[in-house]
Design an enzyme around this catalytic site. Structure first.
Site, PDB file in Angstrom:
ATOM      1  N   GLN A   1      -0.332  -9.788  -6.041  1.00 26.34           N
ATOM      2  CA  GLN A   1      -0.901 -11.136  -6.123  1.00 26.34           C
ATOM      3  C   GLN A   1      -0.182 -12.014  -7.149  1.00 26.34           C
ATOM      4  O   GLN A   1      -0.392 -13.225  -7.183  1.00 26.34           O
ATOM      5  CB  GLN A   1      -2.385 -11.060  -6.468  1.00 26.34           C
ATOM      6  CG  GLN A   1      -3.246 -10.368  -5.430  1.00 26.34           C
ATOM      7  CD  GLN A   1      -3.472 -11.208  -4.195  1.00 26.34           C
ATOM      8  OE1 GLN A   1      -3.273 -12.427  -4.189  1.00 26.34           O
ATOM      9  NE2 GLN A   1      -3.892 -10.567  -3.117  1.00 26.34           N
TER      10      GLN A   1
ATOM     11  N   ASN B   1      -6.856  -9.130  -7.117  1.00 30.32           N
ATOM     12  CA  ASN B   1      -6.912  -9.745  -5.794  1.00 30.32           C
ATOM     13  C   ASN B   1      -8.260 -10.377  -5.486  1.00 30.32           C
ATOM     14  O   ASN B   1      -8.350 -11.280  -4.652  1.00 30.32           O
ATOM     15  CB  ASN B   1      -6.576  -8.707  -4.720  1.00 30.32           C
ATOM     16  CG  ASN B   1      -7.523  -7.524  -4.733  1.00 30.32           C
ATOM     17  OD1 ASN B   1      -7.731  -6.893  -5.768  1.00 30.32           O
ATOM     18  ND2 ASN B   1      -8.110  -7.198  -3.589  1.00 30.32           N
TER      19      ASN B   1
ATOM     20  N   THR C   1       0.835  -1.201   0.000  1.00 25.91           N
ATOM     21  CA  THR C   1       0.000   0.000   0.000  1.00 25.91           C
ATOM     22  C   THR C   1       0.868   1.249   0.000  1.00 25.91           C
ATOM     23  O   THR C   1       0.608   2.207  -0.748  1.00 25.91           O
ATOM     24  CB  THR C   1      -0.944  -0.002   1.216  1.00 25.91           C
ATOM     25  OG1 THR C   1      -1.903  -1.054   1.062  1.00 25.91           O
ATOM     26  CG2 THR C   1      -1.670   1.325   1.358  1.00 25.91           C
TER      27      THR C   1
ATOM     28  N   CYS D   1      -8.978  -6.002   2.613  1.00 25.64           N
ATOM     29  CA  CYS D   1      -8.685  -4.607   2.915  1.00 25.64           C
ATOM     30  C   CYS D   1      -9.942  -3.744   2.941  1.00 25.64           C
ATOM     31  O   CYS D   1      -9.972  -2.690   3.562  1.00 25.64           O
ATOM     32  CB  CYS D   1      -7.702  -4.046   1.892  1.00 25.64           C
ATOM     33  SG  CYS D   1      -6.124  -4.909   1.879  1.00 25.64           S
TER      34      CYS D   1
END
Length: 398
Positions: free
Chosen positions: A203, A175, A96, A341
């Site tokens: 990923q 994802n 992130t 998330c």
């Protein structure tokens, strides 16, 4: 518990835990200190850096000299292709952070007139929310749609690009649904208009090859059996974003902050192991995919492309299913509705909505994630129980 949530995080590999242990215990020195112990820790971090870079681009050329500030628009396409795997890697606290840094840092120092970002509607929240933030500060953001297979339309991308675009951002492996975007083609299209290309490879790292072409690549350790709390940003020479975190000047002055030798070593060990086991892990994923489909039965529909897909991600739906209730009914099986998330937001999946699914179909979808440490027996058992619980819901509804 049967763990089927590999897109949220993966189990720490025993080999990785073993490699990290000395650096979390007796070898605790600050790697930026001048002492012998500090230099030893710094050397371990550099070994790990090489391992992560080799997992991104095997045998790539390392760049450790000062940044080249010339604009990619000033380079020929052939020259850019020649140097596309020449780069460096900076460790970050997460993928992130790496994505935020790539997006905001690139736009901060973009050439005059380049005030646009082009991205895809199915990107991770770290990209989409950063784009929202930049949009509020005058950056023009284009969010491209996808087909019902989850893939971008190359013609729509070409139509969206012009000489005002600073950056194109696209995820390698989604994802939520596991589809694989044509990253090489996207990068080439960006290069033709002088734009940089950012690839979210979180990923994909260790599972599918990362195509040559991107200028910036974000990765994370805990999605391939490494530790949480560490990510990295790979940067092609001359494409390094502006510094966002200032302080001690670590990571060649690009990203300040004391690095954790234990986390860096763990990341390196995880990528090295993934490289060594790539074929073995891929063959096993193919086996698990077939096992899951057979055990689930014909009443489920796969969301997204079945062909251009990472086989460890099975996102499926069933008419009339209450997926949230299914998770509550099967608490001994760990699976999800979508991105971990965004799971607390209460919002329906933006990825599934982008595929054209109705709100009812979105609420009837679940994601099963499996991998290296999943057994065929537990996967088959879990899938049968999921189908049985879904059947029970239908019976109660009737």
């Amino acid at each position: 518990m049967i763990y089927l949530d590999y897109q949220a995080t993966t189990p720490l590999a025993p080999e990785v835990a073993e490699a990290m242990e000395p650096w979390a215990q007796e070898k605790f020195a600050n790697p930026h200190a001048p002492s012998r112990w500090g230099r030893e820790a710094a050397a371990a971090i550099e070994v790990a850096r090489e391992q992560v870079q080799d997992a991104i681009y095997p045998n790539s050329v390392r760049v450790e000299r000062s940044r080249d500030t010339s604009s990619p628009a000033e380079r020929s396409l052939d020259d850019a292709r020649d140097e596309r795997i020449n780069g460096s890697l900076a460790f970050t606290g997460s993928a992130t952070e790496a994505l935020n840094w790539a997006l905001k840092g690139t736009l901060e120092q973009a050439p005059r007139g380049r005030t646009r970002i082009v991205t895809i509607a199915t990107e991770h929240a770290a990209v989409l929310d950063s784009c929202d933030w930049l949009e509020g500060r005058g950056v023009e953001v284009t969010r491209l749609g996808v087909g019902d297979d989850g893939l971008i339309d190359p013609e729509a991308l070409a139509a969206a690009l012009d000489e005002r675009v600073a950056l194109v951002a696209a995820m390698l492996v989604n994802n939520e649904i596991g589809v694989i975007q044509p990253i090489a083609a996207i990068a080439d299209a960006a290069r033709k208009v002088g734009a940089l290309m950012l690839c979210d490879a979180v990923q994909g790292l260790g599972r599918v090859p990362i195509p040559a072409g991107p200028d910036l690549i974000a990765v994370s350790a805990h999605k391939l059996h490494g530790p949480k709390g560490i990510g990295a940003l790979w940067m092609r020479e001359g494409a390094e974003p502006a510094t966002l975190i200032h302080g001690g000047g670590q990571e060649r002055g690009l990203r300040s902050g004391t690095l954790s030798p234990a986390l860096c070593v763990g990341f390196g060990a995880a990528t090295k192991l993934a490289q060594e086991r790539r074929e073995q892990d891929q063959d096993f994923l193919d086996c698990l995919w077939r096992t899951a489909l057979a055990a689930l039965g014909p009443s489920w529909t796969i969301n997204g492309s079945e062909v251009r897909r990472c086989r460890g991600n099975l996102n499926i739906r069933r008419p009339g299913l209450d997926a949230a209730r299914l998770i509550s009914d099967l608490r001994e099986i760990a699976f999800s509705l979508g991105s971990a998330c965004a799971s607390g937001s209460g919002r329906p999946s933006h990825v599934l909505r982008a595929l054209g699914l109705t709100p009812q179909q979105t609420r009837a979808s679940i994601r099963l994630g499996f991998g290296r440490y999943t057994t065929t027996r537990e996967l088959e058992s879990a899938c049968r129980r999921i189908t049985e619980a879904a059947d029970a819901q239908r019976g109660l509804a009737a």
